[in-house]
Motif scaffolding. Structure first.
Motif, PDB file in Angstrom:
ATOM      1  N   ILE A  11       0.852  -1.187   0.000  1.00 12.35           N
ATOM      2  CA  ILE A  11       0.000   0.000   0.000  1.00 12.35           C
ATOM      3  C   ILE A  11       0.890   1.240   0.000  1.00 12.35           C
ATOM      4  CG2 ILE A  11      -1.825   1.253   1.208  1.00 12.35           C
ATOM      5  CD1 ILE A  11      -2.610  -1.615   0.213  1.00 12.35           C
ATOM      6  N   ALA A  12       0.593   2.154  -0.907  1.00 17.35           N
ATOM      7  CA  ALA A  12       1.318   3.422  -0.970  1.00 17.35           C
ATOM      8  C   ALA A  12       0.332   4.519  -1.357  1.00 17.35           C
ATOM      9  CB  ALA A  12       2.449   3.350  -1.988  1.00 17.35           C
ATOM     10  N   ALA A  26       2.590   0.516   4.073  1.00 18.23           N
ATOM     11  CA  ALA A  26       1.785  -0.541   4.672  1.00 18.23           C
ATOM     12  C   ALA A  26       1.832  -1.768   3.766  1.00 18.23           C
ATOM     13  CB  ALA A  26       0.344  -0.087   4.868  1.00 18.23           C
ATOM     14  N   VAL A  27       1.569  -2.917   4.383  1.00 18.11           N
ATOM     15  CA  VAL A  27       1.479  -4.179   3.659  1.00 18.11           C
ATOM     16  C   VAL A  27       0.218  -4.889   4.125  1.00 18.11           C
ATOM     17  CG1 VAL A  27       2.545  -6.433   3.254  1.00 18.11           C
ATOM     18  CG2 VAL A  27       3.988  -4.391   3.457  1.00 18.11           C
ATOM     19  N   THR A  32      -5.175  -8.692   6.828  1.00 19.70           N
ATOM     20  CA  THR A  32      -4.583  -7.887   7.892  1.00 19.70           C
ATOM     21  C   THR A  32      -3.693  -6.825   7.254  1.00 19.70           C
ATOM     22  OG1 THR A  32      -4.615  -9.744   9.419  1.00 19.70           O
ATOM     23  CG2 THR A  32      -3.148  -7.937   9.975  1.00 19.70           C
ATOM     24  N   LEU A  33      -3.823  -5.599   7.736  1.00 22.25           N
ATOM     25  CA  LEU A  33      -3.025  -4.487   7.237  1.00 22.25           C
ATOM     26  C   LEU A  33      -2.006  -4.091   8.301  1.00 22.25           C
ATOM     27  CD1 LEU A  33      -2.733  -2.420   4.872  1.00 22.25           C
ATOM     28  CD2 LEU A  33      -4.133  -0.881   6.285  1.00 22.25           C
ATOM     29  N   ALA A  69      -6.498   4.429   2.012  1.00 14.90           N
ATOM     30  CA  ALA A  69      -5.944   3.997   0.720  1.00 14.90           C
ATOM     31  C   ALA A  69      -6.031   2.482   0.550  1.00 14.90           C
ATOM     32  CB  ALA A  69      -4.489   4.455   0.598  1.00 14.90           C
ATOM     33  N   ALA A  70      -5.995   1.761   1.670  1.00 11.11           N
ATOM     34  CA  ALA A  70      -6.059   0.300   1.629  1.00 11.11           C
ATOM     35  C   ALA A  70      -7.483  -0.231   1.752  1.00 11.11           C
ATOM     36  CB  ALA A  70      -5.191  -0.280   2.756  1.00 11.11           C
TER      37      ALA A  70
END
Length: 131
Positions: A11-12, A26-27, A32-33, A69-70
C-alpha cells in the motif's frame, strides 16, 4: 498504485509521507493491514509540527490516510504501538489519541525510546484487520 504479490499487497499513498527508508507505508496480507510506523510529517509541506499534541495528531492523520488507501478505517484497527522520545509526553499524546479512537479503541502499547528518526517526538505503528 498498490503492488501485488502472491501473498501480500503493498500500500502506498501520497496522502501520507513517503517512507524514509527501504520499507512500505503498509502491507496487506491475509486480510490484515500492517501500517509502518508513521512519523508526524505533513505530506504536503514535508514539515513536522513542534508540540507533542500536533505531532500525535499528524501521525494519526497519516495512519488514517493509509488505512483509507487500503480500504480500511480506524474502526478496523486492532493494535497500535506508540513510540515516545520522552515518556513525560504520555498524557498529552494520550489525550489526542483518545480523541481519535473515541469508540472501541485498539489494544496499545506505548514506551519511551532513545531517539526517533528526524528528531520526532512520537511515532505510531498500527495493525488493522478486516471483519
Amino acid at each position: 498504485m498498490p503492488k501485488y504479490d502472491k501473498m501480500k499487497k503493498i500500500i502506498a499513498t501520497t496522502a501520507a509521507p513517503a517512507a524514509v527508508g527501504p520499507y512500505s507505508q503498509a502491507v496487506e496480507a491475509g486480510g490484515t493491514l500492517y501500517v509502518s510506523g508513521q512519523l508526524p510529517i505533513d505530506p504536503a509541506t514535508k514539515t513536522m509540527p513542534e508540540s507533542i499534541e500536533a505531532q500525535t495528531e499528524q501521525c494519526l492523520k497519516n495512519i488514517e490516510a493509509i488505512l483509507h488507501a487500503a480500504g480500511y478505517s480506524k474502526n478496523d484497527v486492532v493494535k497500535s504501538t506508540v513510540l515516545l522520545r520522552d515518556i513525560a509526553d504520555f498524557a498529552a499524546m494520550n489525550a489526542v489519541y483518545a480523541d481519535f479512537y473515541t469508540e472501541n479503541p485498539p489494544a496499545r502499547v506505548a514506551f519511551q525510546v532513545a531517539a526517533l528518526p528526524m528528531g520526532a517526538a512520537v511515532e505510531i505503528e498500527t495493525i488493522a484487520v478486516k471483519p
